[in-house]
Design a protein around this motif. Structure first.
Motif, PDB file in Angstrom:
ATOM      1  N   MET A 105      54.968  30.262  52.385  1.00 37.26           N
ATOM      2  CA  MET A 105      55.925  31.213  51.822  1.00 37.26           C
ATOM      3  C   MET A 105      56.784  30.474  50.806  1.00 37.26           C
ATOM      4  O   MET A 105      56.938  29.244  50.885  1.00 37.26           O
ATOM      5  CB  MET A 105      56.802  31.816  52.923  1.00 37.26           C
ATOM      6  N   LEU A 173      51.953  34.102  51.142  1.00 42.51           N
ATOM      7  CA  LEU A 173      51.584  35.239  51.985  1.00 42.51           C
ATOM      8  C   LEU A 173      51.764  36.576  51.279  1.00 42.51           C
ATOM      9  O   LEU A 173      51.086  37.555  51.620  1.00 42.51           O
ATOM     10  CB  LEU A 173      52.411  35.229  53.278  1.00 42.51           C
ATOM     11  N   ASN A 174      52.679  36.642  50.313  1.00 38.62           N
ATOM     12  CA  ASN A 174      52.952  37.905  49.616  1.00 38.62           C
ATOM     13  C   ASN A 174      52.148  38.058  48.327  1.00 38.62           C
ATOM     14  O   ASN A 174      52.479  38.868  47.474  1.00 38.62           O
ATOM     15  CB  ASN A 174      54.446  38.025  49.296  1.00 38.62           C
ATOM     16  N   MET A 178      47.873  38.978  52.731  1.00 38.16           N
ATOM     17  CA  MET A 178      47.987  39.815  53.916  1.00 38.16           C
ATOM     18  C   MET A 178      47.299  41.172  53.724  1.00 38.16           C
ATOM     19  O   MET A 178      46.722  41.718  54.659  1.00 38.16           O
ATOM     20  CB  MET A 178      49.466  40.028  54.253  1.00 38.16           C
ATOM     21  N   GLN A 257      62.394  39.596  59.670  1.00 38.55           N
ATOM     22  CA  GLN A 257      61.246  40.001  58.868  1.00 38.55           C
ATOM     23  C   GLN A 257      60.376  38.799  58.505  1.00 38.55           C
ATOM     24  O   GLN A 257      59.143  38.877  58.535  1.00 38.55           O
ATOM     25  CB  GLN A 257      61.721  40.708  57.602  1.00 38.55           C
ATOM     26  N   GLU A 260      58.450  37.781  61.593  1.00 40.66           N
ATOM     27  CA  GLU A 260      57.346  38.700  61.862  1.00 40.66           C
ATOM     28  C   GLU A 260      56.177  38.476  60.900  1.00 40.66           C
ATOM     29  O   GLU A 260      55.014  38.529  61.299  1.00 40.66           O
ATOM     30  CB  GLU A 260      57.842  40.142  61.756  1.00 40.66           C
ATOM     31  N   THR A 261      56.501  38.223  59.625  1.00 40.88           N
ATOM     32  CA  THR A 261      55.438  37.964  58.646  1.00 40.88           C
ATOM     33  C   THR A 261      54.672  36.696  58.996  1.00 40.88           C
ATOM     34  O   THR A 261      53.435  36.649  58.917  1.00 40.88           O
ATOM     35  CB  THR A 261      56.036  37.841  57.235  1.00 40.88           C
ATOM     36  N   THR A 262      55.408  35.663  59.404  1.00 35.97           N
ATOM     37  CA  THR A 262      54.767  34.405  59.797  1.00 35.97           C
ATOM     38  C   THR A 262      53.874  34.599  61.011  1.00 35.97           C
ATOM     39  O   THR A 262      52.728  34.128  61.050  1.00 35.97           O
ATOM     40  CB  THR A 262      55.832  33.344  60.104  1.00 35.97           C
ATOM     41  N   LYS A 264      52.507  37.344  62.039  1.00 35.88           N
ATOM     42  CA  LYS A 264      51.366  38.192  61.681  1.00 35.88           C
ATOM     43  C   LYS A 264      50.289  37.376  60.964  1.00 35.88           C
ATOM     44  O   LYS A 264      49.086  37.559  61.223  1.00 35.88           O
ATOM     45  CB  LYS A 264      51.835  39.341  60.789  1.00 35.88           C
ATOM     46  N   ALA A 265      50.707  36.473  60.090  1.00 34.45           N
ATOM     47  CA  ALA A 265      49.740  35.628  59.378  1.00 34.45           C
ATOM     48  C   ALA A 265      48.986  34.726  60.359  1.00 34.45           C
ATOM     49  O   ALA A 265      47.754  34.567  60.253  1.00 34.45           O
ATOM     50  CB  ALA A 265      50.450  34.792  58.327  1.00 34.45           C
TER      51      ALA A 265
END
Length: 305
Positions: A105, A173-174, A178, A257, A260-262, A264-265
């Motif tokens: 990130m 990641l963005n 994803m 947030q 959660e993104t981490t 999820k990855a």
């Protein structure tokens, strides 16, 4: 008298066909054979004259297979021998190459970490390639770009060309990762790509770094230029003078947030061959290198940190 007349009439109208001469038939067959022979010979002469040169050039040359490197059997799927279209690897054609991707990130130390990798003479990490939107517009353009990178046809300042032993990129990641994770996971597993997760433990400091970087895009504190990554303590001190103001109301939701993104990855890519690193751990132990000799890139156990 009538019988003699009928007999005479029959003799008049009966015409006997003369027998054909065997010599004439033989001559006809001989002439036909000669005509066919001349026609066939003319076709053969034309083919020999037009394709004789091409025949010499199209002789297939069997290339000698590269010997298997001295590695464990389970490492074989992660060793490759790419054949670039833009140049020849020459004497390094049989040098095995390993593929990797740094998943991270923004403001997590990925730029500094990539600099460490590129200091090695045989490692090429080509930067944040998918920051360009057109390259991540759909899975087809993503796969096309990845193929070019791992085939050593992506030329950048980090490219080591012929004797590259490990090649990869930095992928945020963005940046489409994803959204197309299913197809990308299949690609990584089929191509033998090793994934390096690089995150930052202190999410608050990461958020402050994000805000400071956004501010410097307009302020340009370093002699009127914006630098996302500094390379000296003096430059770091100048940028550190700016103290961003945090929105206390949104602070906790923003940090959650990111968490959660981490998570999820990590869940998405758990089926890939991967390693998890943290920026703070690398800073504390600067002797730690993932590719210490370019042959160790596949010796880390999955999920280790």
């Amino acid at each position: 008298m009538a019988d003699d007349l009928c007999s005479f009439t029959k003799d008049i109208f009966v015409i006997k066909v003369p027998k054909k001469s065997p010599l004439a038939l033989r001559m006809i067959v001989l002439v036909f054979a000669m005509v066919c022979g001349v026609y066939i010979c003319s076709i053969c002469v034309k083919q020999i004259s037009t394709h004789s040169k091409a025949g010499f050039l199209n002789i297939p040359v069997t290339q000698k297979a590269c010997p298997e490197p001295y590695i464990e059997p389970w490492e074989i799927p992660y060793v490759h021998y790419p054949k670039p279209k833009t140049y020849s690897r020459d004497g390094c054609a049989c040098n095995p190459v390993r593929y990797f991707a740094i998943l991270s990130m923004q403001r997590s130390g990925s730029g500094w970490f990539e600099t460490l990798l590129n200091n090695h003479t045989n490692i090429s990490s080509n930067g944040e390639i998918f920051s360009v939107k057109v390259r991540r517009s759909n899975i087809s353009t993503i796969v096309e770009t990845l193929d070019k990178i791992y085939n050593l046809d992506w030329l950048s300042s980090a490219s080591k060309n012929e004797c590259t032993a490990a090649v990869g990129l930095k992928w945020m990641l963005n940046q489409g990762l994803m959204q197309h994770h299913t197809e990308i996971i299949d690609y990584f597993n089929s191509r033998g790509v090793s994934v390096i997760f690089l995150f930052r433990r202190n999410l608050l400091r990461r958020m402050i770094s994000v805000l400071a970087n956004l501010y410097d895009r307009d302020a340009k504190l370093l002699n009127g230029t914006h630098k996302s990554h500094v390379h000296s303590p003096h430059e770091a001190e100048i940028l550190a003078k700016y103290k961003p103001i945090l929105n206390a109301t949104l602070l906790i939701p923003n940090l959650k947030q990111v968490e959660e993104t981490t998570a999820k990855a990590l869940e998405y890519f758990k089926s890939t061959r991967h390693i998890i690193l943290y920026y703070e751990d690398i800073v504390k132990n600067r002797t730690f290198y993932v590719f210490a000799d370019a042959n160790r890139c596949s010796r880390f156990p999955e999920g280790s940190s």
